[in-house]
Write an enzyme that holds these catalytic residues in place. Sequence first.
Site, PDB file in Angstrom:
ATOM      1  N   ASP A 161      -1.034  21.551  83.137  1.00 53.84           N
ATOM      2  CA  ASP A 161      -1.037  20.210  82.554  1.00 53.84           C
ATOM      3  C   ASP A 161      -0.858  19.246  83.722  1.00 53.84           C
ATOM      4  OD1 ASP A 161      -1.081  18.002  80.961  1.00 53.84           O
ATOM      5  OD2 ASP A 161       0.450  18.686  79.570  1.00 53.84           O
TER       6      ASP A 161
HETATM    7  C1  BGC Z   1      -1.277  15.759  78.559  1.00 53.04           C
HETATM    8  C2  BGC Z   1      -2.494  16.648  78.405  1.00 53.04           C
HETATM    9  C3  BGC Z   1      -3.707  15.938  78.918  1.00 53.04           C
HETATM   10  C4  BGC Z   1      -3.474  15.545  80.369  1.00 53.04           C
HETATM   11  C5  BGC Z   1      -4.643  14.813  80.993  1.00 53.04           C
HETATM   12  C6  BGC Z   1      -1.133  15.219  79.975  1.00 53.04           C
HETATM   13  O1  BGC Z   1      -0.145  14.261  80.025  1.00 53.04           O
HETATM   14  O2  BGC Z   1      -0.105  16.459  78.213  1.00 53.04           O
HETATM   15  O3  BGC Z   1      -2.646  17.001  77.078  1.00 53.04           O
HETATM   16  O4  BGC Z   1      -4.833  16.743  78.781  1.00 53.04           O
HETATM   17  O5  BGC Z   1      -2.347  14.683  80.428  1.00 53.04           O
HETATM   18  O6  BGC Z   1      -4.789  13.569  80.440  1.00 53.04           O
END
Ligand code: BGC
Length: 745
Positions: A225
Amino acid sequence: MPREDDEVIPDLTIEQKATLASGADFWSTKPVPGIRRITMNDGPHGMRVVGDIGIKSDKKATCFPPAVGLGATWNPALQREVGAAIGREARALGVDIVLGPGINIKRSPLCGRNFEYVSEDPLVAGSFGQALVEGIQSQGVGASVKHFAANNQETDRMQVSAEVDERTLREIYLPAFEQVVKNAAPATVMCSYNRVNGVYASQNEWLLSKVLRDDWGFDGVVVSDWGAVVDRVEAVKAGLDLKMPTATGDDRMIAAAESGELPEFVLDRVVARLQKLADRADASRLGPVTIDFDAQHELALRAALEGPVLLKNENGALPLPETGSTRIAVVGEFARTPRFQGSGSSQVPAAKVDSALGELSELLGDRVRFAPGFTFDGSAEADEALAREARSLAAESDWTVLFLGLPDSYESEGFDRASIDLPANQLALLETVSAVTRRVVVVLSNGGLVETESWEFRARAILEGWLLGQAGGAALAQLLVGRANPSGKLTESIPVKLEETPAYINFPGCDGQVVYGERIYVGYRYYDTRGLPVSYPFGHGLSYTEFEYSGLSVSATDSGASVVFTVTNVGEVAGAEVAQVYRGDRHSKIDRPVHELVGFRKVFLEPGESETVTIELDSRAFAYWSIARHGWIVDEGLFTLSVGASSRDLRLSGDVRLAAQGPALKLTQFSSIADWFADPIGAQVLQGAIAQLPDAHAFQLDVTTNEGKMFAAIPLGHLLTMVPQAPTGAAQQLVAAYEQALAGR
Ligand code: BGC
């Protein structure tokens, strides 16, 4: 772990290998000789292509219903279509990997991101995830199923340690991922921010290598993530392939590679996986595509029509008459300014947005009059005036449709909710309006569930509309007037009050830890096992027609059981029913929920039409995870299979007998005397030893007596420390004899 592939690794320098495993920027990887740049963007219910860390995108995209709405359709075929439509837009935008779907379990209704998740039940979440991934990947691009694992809250999400026992992980928090990995082969899995039992998910070898790859056979790329990696070297060693975003920490990787701290075969493994990813997840693989945004909107509407759940419908209050002179008051800002998705990384720049007010006015003409009723920010003075206006309108109308819900500021990625109540100004409005008319219908717009117990008596009908994407307004209008028939079902129980939710006393934890103290008893598994009242049970959802269940037959098969039954539409209009199959296990050797969903099927039926449904269950539908035996266990005996319209509306049931399955319990000196006697080999060994004793007759075990029961519960080793005749090492000798007998069997 040795190298797992026989592919040709491009000839790269250590630096290139070491730095390949991180983003070049926010949304793409570094190209190196032999491996092209791979791009990725959010998100789960539509494309959000942004340049950097920002949330808002100006690239037009279709906003499909978020997981909360699309999940409530219980329709994998429709979910697959939506996945394919998202995949098409990804292709058109040149995005190789779609960062979704999110399939974490809704452990507590307070999780601020529940609108992005599907269910409190792993089968419902897993079926949704599988369908979405299959759809997305049918377009040649890759999906990223997220957030792996035990990421069930937003509070302290980047470090909190989810303290969960292995049985709970295996039975509740992991199976949705397992289903997606095994059945849909996602190109990537996104690890979560949090720690799991003390170890960051991004560097958790048990999760990323043992469970994901060894147990389930995942052969794709594990991507972090955004910002989840704490120690890049440890993460890569544990099984992470790609750290996103940006290239920070490359120097540490290079130093570790040069010193040997990070073995070269580990880096080669990463290179091979990224090389494979570049081949399999490629926006240009199936050629150019143009997007017909009108057709995409039509699909968004079809999806939105199946998500809303008709919670109650007293005396057939709905549908509203489409013709005639009935005057309809539409009250509530949500009718005019729809809330159709949640905030955070999943926010899609919707191509167009329908409002329920606009659509109702089109369908019903000037019989519809509108009053906003309240403000989203709850300014007291304005609300009082708006409530007075709404009351007058309601008094002059035949029916009042009140659009209530959670304003955007109430829930989002990044923080949890503190309450499940509707805003006070909206509840006050409902009270005011229902004082002048009994003909009130409530339509809800909310991502996380809301409490209904304290006010539902004021409404003749309640249509739970969740968040439905850009066509949600049109869908709600069509359902309200009966142009379409509601067929959504609850993917989460609506509790009577927050204090009765299973995770209440443990959520969201403190001091960096959250204890999953309710264990496997999440959602209906808790309420139904404890026999607690709920406002609306898991699986519930009414229709404008009625369905009858008949002709259940259950039979054992080689791998599990087969369930056959018939559903008939006995009402006047066409409709769809989600038939659900629950398994009960009353003879289990360990505690289990009173029943668990093991299968479901959505059937579409014309009036008078019947369909016979067959659901095949494999042995996992009957098994529990045993920590002691380290595997899936089926205890021999009778299992009950019940079929019905919700977890509390089970219409038919039958029993099926299954044989025992799974690894046997291995006896140790810590096993109780009862366990030793219950095991045929253990009993033989023990009896043989007792027979050697001069006063053998004194060692009779009678478990019908209190004394016998007390004795039976003592671990063998402990018991022998109290037996004067027992030589030193007697317990170890007995265990050795048992193991020998076991091996020679
Ligand atoms: C989120 C993800 C997301 C990523 C990119 C993170 O903060 O938890 O779900 O895909 O950001 O935007």
